[in-house]
Scaffold this motif. Structure first.
Motif, short mmCIF file in Angstrom:
data_model
loop_
_atom_site.label_atom_id
_atom_site.label_comp_id
_atom_site.label_asym_id
_atom_site.label_seq_id
_atom_site.Cartn_x
_atom_site.Cartn_y
_atom_site.Cartn_z
N ILE A 1 44.86 -52.24 17.24
CA ILE A 1 43.66 -51.41 17.34
C ILE A 1 43.71 -50.32 16.28
O ILE A 1 44.75 -49.69 16.09
CB ILE A 1 43.60 -50.75 18.74
CG1 ILE A 1 43.54 -51.82 19.82
CG2 ILE A 1 42.42 -49.79 18.85
CD1 ILE A 1 43.73 -51.28 21.23
N SER A 2 42.59 -50.11 15.59
CA SER A 2 42.50 -48.96 14.70
C SER A 2 41.11 -48.34 14.86
O SER A 2 40.17 -49.03 15.22
CB SER A 2 42.74 -49.35 13.24
OG SER A 2 41.85 -50.38 12.85
N MET A 3 41.02 -47.04 14.62
CA MET A 3 39.71 -46.39 14.83
C MET A 3 39.56 -45.17 13.94
O MET A 3 40.55 -44.62 13.44
CB MET A 3 39.55 -45.99 16.30
CG MET A 3 40.45 -44.89 16.77
SD MET A 3 40.46 -44.75 18.58
CE MET A 3 41.87 -45.79 18.97
N THR A 4 38.30 -44.75 13.78
CA THR A 4 38.03 -43.52 13.04
C THR A 4 38.56 -42.34 13.86
O THR A 4 38.68 -42.43 15.08
CB THR A 4 36.52 -43.33 12.82
OG1 THR A 4 35.86 -43.41 14.09
CG2 THR A 4 35.94 -44.40 11.90
N GLU A 5 38.85 -41.26 13.16
CA GLU A 5 39.42 -40.10 13.84
C GLU A 5 38.49 -39.61 14.94
O GLU A 5 38.93 -39.25 16.04
CB GLU A 5 39.64 -39.01 12.80
CG GLU A 5 40.78 -38.09 13.14
CD GLU A 5 40.96 -37.05 12.04
OE1 GLU A 5 41.08 -37.44 10.86
OE2 GLU A 5 40.96 -35.85 12.39
N GLY A 6 37.19 -39.62 14.65
CA GLY A 6 36.21 -39.12 15.62
C GLY A 6 36.15 -39.97 16.88
O GLY A 6 35.70 -39.50 17.93
N MET A 7 36.57 -41.22 16.80
CA MET A 7 36.52 -42.10 17.96
C MET A 7 37.62 -41.76 18.96
O MET A 7 37.49 -42.03 20.16
CB MET A 7 36.65 -43.56 17.50
CG MET A 7 36.43 -44.60 18.60
SD MET A 7 34.73 -44.63 19.18
CE MET A 7 34.16 -46.19 18.54
N GLU A 8 38.71 -41.14 18.47
CA GLU A 8 39.89 -40.94 19.32
C GLU A 8 39.58 -40.10 20.56
O GLU A 8 40.15 -40.33 21.62
CB GLU A 8 41.02 -40.28 18.50
CG GLU A 8 41.64 -41.28 17.53
CD GLU A 8 42.58 -40.62 16.53
OE1 GLU A 8 42.94 -39.43 16.73
OE2 GLU A 8 42.94 -41.29 15.54
#
Ligand code: AMP
Ligand code: MG
Length: 341
Positions: free
Chosen positions: A328-335
């Motif tokens: 899984i990887s995500m944009t910082e704002g998604m965290e």
């Protein structure tokens, strides 16, 4: 009978006395997918039609009058028949946004891939997976030159800037708005709910696209599950959200077929004409805008995680990727919204 009267009285009391909203639920089909609705209402509504019916009507008219490539009644059908078509403001706006996403994604997202989409015929895979005939490389190479948003813009040089609503397609080109129909429906639904003072909150999903709206009666967050692409009976986690959001997921598990031991999914790389092979299994986009969330989910699926995250952020959206290996990887704002199971 006595019981029914008591129950009705209890609902009325909770509805009128303390104005505690009641929950309306409805599951139905439209746009070739499942529409499921949970809408909280107080009893002050003045519309004769229930909000759940109004939502279904809105999705169906968007499909019938505007977006369907199958139904002769739609604007897209008329465009695809190569009649010069006076676009409705609604379709104009949708196409303008689609072209912006095409340009910024380097053509990874492209609604002019209709000729290729008809060739792959992915809409029929689910119904008859035993007898699927996939196109050969030669056929794909012949369809490729009929696609390309750049060619559409060349054919209509002033369309993007001018207020002109006239659009015509180059020879052989077909539009396919399958990547954005569900997201566009969410925008329309959000507008419709806002006009109804009796609606205090809602969660509405149209296939892989979900709208959260307003609030729940107890003000707790909306929780939107993210499916595990490797085992769709489970979820990898969920997004915890307050207020109005659109969440769209594009996944290789949503529509696929296996031929001679090889798996083919429904999202095409417009540069090759074949199902994209970016290593992505699913991508979820979080945006305030439904159309954008849906367009970006498809675009990011084709681009892969690294370029996809940059694209999403360029549009002020957040993205979460699951790759073929389950990473899984995500944009910082998604965290701040995502919770892993
Ligand atoms: P989605 O599930 O939202 O990602 O949309 C997938 C659908 O969009 C497919 O079934 C096709 O109709 C269409 N499509 C496939 N590949 C693309 C692409 N690269 N750009 C735009 N639309 C596409
Ligand atoms: Mg999409």
């Amino acid at each position: 009978m006595g019981m029914a009267v008591i129950l009705t009285a209890a609902v009325l009391l909770s509805g009128c006395g303390r104005r505690e909203p009641t929950l309306l639920r409805k599951t139905d089909t439209a746009m070739g997918t499942i529409v499921s609705q949970s809408i909280y209402v107080t009893r002050s509504g003045s519309h004769p039609e229930s909000p759940t019916e109004a939502v279904m009507d809105a999705i169906r008219s968007l499909e019938e009058e505007t977006l369907s490539w199958r139904l002769e009644t739609s604007e897209i059908y008329r465009l695809n028949s190569h009649e010069e078509t006076e676009l409705s403001p609604e379709l104009s706006e949708i196409l303008q946004t689609c072209l912006k996403v095409s340009e910024k994604s380097g053509g990874a997202f492209d609604v002019t891939i209709g000729a290729l989409a008809r060739l792959w015929n992915m809409d029929t895979w689910a119904a008859d997976s035993e007898n699927v005939q996939l196109p050969g490389e030669e056929q794909v190479l012949r369809a490729l030159p009929l696609c390309g948003y750049g060619k559409l813009l060349e054919e209509n040089p002033s369309w993007q800037d001018a207020a002109s609503a006239k659009l015509s397609l180059p020879a052989g080109m077909q539009l396919d708005l399958g990547a954005v129909g569900k997201g566009a429906a969410l925008d329309e639904i959000a507008g419709l709910l806002a006009e109804r003072e009796e609606v205090t909150g809602a969660v509405i999903s149209v296939g892989g696209s979900i709208l959260t709206y307003g609030e729940k009666p107890d003000r707790s967050s909306f929780k939107v599950a993210i499916v595990n692409p490797a085992d769709t009976s489970g979820n990898i986690g969920y997004l915890e959200l307050q207020g109005q959001w659109c969440i769209s997921t594009s996944g290789d598990y949503e529509r696929f077929v296996e031929v001679d031991g090889k798996r083919y999914h429904h999202i095409l790389d417009p540069h090759t004409g074949f199902p994209s092979e970016s290593g992505v299994s699913s991508v979820t986009i979080l945006s305030e805008d439904g159309l954008l969330s849906d367009a970006l989910s498809t675009a990011c699926f084709v681009l892969g995680a690294e370029e996809g995250m940059a694209l999403a952020q360029n549009f002020g959206a957040e993205a979460l990727f699951v790759d073929n290996g389950g990473n899984i990887s995500m944009t910082e704002g998604m965290e701040q919204y995502f919770h892993l199971y």
